[in-house]
Design an enzyme around this catalytic site. Structure first.
Site, mmCIF file in Angstrom:
data_model
loop_
_atom_site.group_PDB
_atom_site.id
_atom_site.type_symbol
_atom_site.label_atom_id
_atom_site.label_comp_id
_atom_site.label_asym_id
_atom_site.label_seq_id
_atom_site.Cartn_x
_atom_site.Cartn_y
_atom_site.Cartn_z
ATOM 1 N N CYS A 113 0.872 -1.177 0.000
ATOM 2 C CA CYS A 113 0.000 0.000 0.000
ATOM 3 C C CYS A 113 0.910 1.229 0.000
ATOM 4 O O CYS A 113 2.075 1.133 -0.408
ATOM 5 C CB CYS A 113 -0.963 -0.024 1.187
ATOM 6 S SG CYS A 113 -0.169 -0.041 2.806
ATOM 7 N N ASN A 154 2.270 1.389 4.412
ATOM 8 C CA ASN A 154 2.560 0.104 5.090
ATOM 9 C C ASN A 154 2.200 0.150 6.583
ATOM 10 O O ASN A 154 2.821 -0.500 7.409
ATOM 11 C CB ASN A 154 4.025 -0.307 4.895
ATOM 12 C CG ASN A 154 4.324 -1.759 5.309
ATOM 13 O OD1 ASN A 154 5.424 -2.073 5.722
ATOM 14 N ND2 ASN A 154 3.373 -2.650 5.198
ATOM 15 N N CYS A 181 -1.515 0.676 7.338
ATOM 16 C CA CYS A 181 -2.955 0.390 7.440
ATOM 17 C C CYS A 181 -3.337 -0.847 6.617
ATOM 18 O O CYS A 181 -3.584 -1.920 7.150
ATOM 19 C CB CYS A 181 -3.784 1.592 6.971
ATOM 20 S SG CYS A 181 -3.567 3.078 7.987
ATOM 21 N N ARG A 182 -3.391 -0.706 5.294
ATOM 22 C CA ARG A 182 -3.973 -1.777 4.472
ATOM 23 C C ARG A 182 -3.056 -2.970 4.286
ATOM 24 O O ARG A 182 -3.490 -4.119 4.448
ATOM 25 C CB ARG A 182 -4.360 -1.215 3.093
ATOM 26 C CG ARG A 182 -5.496 -0.228 3.168
ATOM 27 C CD ARG A 182 -5.616 0.591 1.909
ATOM 28 N NE ARG A 182 -4.485 1.494 1.738
ATOM 29 C CZ ARG A 182 -4.266 2.233 0.666
ATOM 30 N NH1 ARG A 182 -5.087 2.133 -0.371
ATOM 31 N NH2 ARG A 182 -3.242 3.056 0.621
ATOM 32 N N SER A 183 -1.793 -2.736 3.899
ATOM 33 C CA SER A 183 -0.972 -3.916 3.578
ATOM 34 C C SER A 183 -0.617 -4.758 4.806
ATOM 35 O O SER A 183 -0.627 -5.989 4.706
ATOM 36 C CB SER A 183 0.266 -3.535 2.753
ATOM 37 O OG SER A 183 1.116 -2.662 3.436
ATOM 38 N N ASP A 214 -8.098 3.565 0.926
ATOM 39 C CA ASP A 214 -7.253 4.069 2.004
ATOM 40 C C ASP A 214 -8.119 4.519 3.188
ATOM 41 O O ASP A 214 -8.921 5.433 3.040
ATOM 42 C CB ASP A 214 -6.458 5.252 1.430
ATOM 43 C CG ASP A 214 -5.501 5.842 2.427
ATOM 44 O OD1 ASP A 214 -5.500 5.409 3.593
ATOM 45 O OD2 ASP A 214 -4.747 6.749 2.031
HETATM 46 P P1 4NP Z 1 -1.815 2.748 4.040
HETATM 47 O O1 4NP Z 1 -2.526 4.070 4.619
HETATM 48 O O2 4NP Z 1 -1.236 3.109 2.695
HETATM 49 O O3 4NP Z 1 -2.944 1.789 3.941
HETATM 50 O O4 4NP Z 1 -0.769 2.363 5.069
HETATM 51 C C1 4NP Z 1 -1.907 5.305 4.696
HETATM 52 C C2 4NP Z 1 -1.017 5.550 5.712
HETATM 53 C C3 4NP Z 1 -0.423 6.795 5.807
HETATM 54 C C4 4NP Z 1 -0.719 7.778 4.892
HETATM 55 C C5 4NP Z 1 -1.600 7.510 3.854
HETATM 56 C C6 4NP Z 1 -2.190 6.280 3.757
HETATM 57 N N1 4NP Z 1 -0.130 9.049 5.025
HETATM 58 O O5 4NP Z 1 -0.451 9.932 4.204
HETATM 59 O O6 4NP Z 1 0.693 9.267 5.920
#
Ligand code: 4NP
Length: 166
Positions: free
Chosen positions: A15, A18, A20-22, A133
């Site tokens: 993602c 790294n 939340c989703r992955s 996201d």
């Molecule tokens: P992820 O979510 O890609 O699922 O880990 C996010 C985590 C952090 C951010 C965006 C999405 N950020 O902008 O910091």
């Protein structure tokens, strides 16, 4: 637990951050593999295309939502590097933006062939379906991510079983 002389398949979820989703997808797939007795057949990891959160634990909301479903996540965030593609068999992106980023940095056609959207394994998902996201939203977004990952992971395992005769 299954055993095999074949080396395990290597799967990496990707993602943006790294956190939340992955890591959620990683935990869900790992827990489903365990239920199916396939833990020895598949190694699971995750990474982000961005470096914003390198070294961080998964987001506390992702950990709480996953823990409520019996999935523990204590991995530390890392950034995907193009060399990762060489040792991996499947690189599963959570959304189109990250798939495109991976494709743009892939060093070869062989590396690009390992890239897929995770939800593309789920026949109930429309073409191009993403795991959205949840970072800037509420707790329900993290539940939704878990629902989508659980569905896609079951379909992914079903495909591996049929492809490899497991
Ligand atoms: P992820 O979510 O890609 O699922 O880990 C996010 C985590 C952090 C951010 C965006 C999405 N950020 O902008 O910091």
């Amino acid at each position: 637990m299954s055993s095999s002389s074949a080396p395990p398949l290597r799967v990496c979820f990707v993602c943006l951050g790294n956190i939340c989703r992955s890591p959620t997808a990683e935990g869900v797939l790992r827990s489903q593999l365990q239920r199916h007795g396939l833990s020895q057949r598949v190694q699971v990891e995750s990474a982000g295309t961005a470096d914003y959160h390198v070294g961080a634990l998964p987001d506390h909301r992702a950990r709480a939502a996953a823990a409520a479903r019996g999935v523990q996540r204590n991995s530390r965030a890392r950034q995907f590097v193009r060399e990762d593609g060489q040792r991996l068999d499947y690189v599963l992106a959570m959304d189109r933006a990250n798939l495109d980023a991976l494709a743009a940095s892939a060093p070869s056609a062989e590396a690009r062939a390992k890239l897929r959207l995770f939800r593309s394994f789920d026949p109930a998902a429309p073409p191009g379906a993403e795991v959205p996201d949840p970072y800037y939203g509420g707790a329900d977004g993290f539940e939704h991510v878990l629902d989508l990952c659980e569905a896609a992971a079951e379909c992914f395992i079903a495909q591996l079983r049929s492809e490899h005769g497991w």
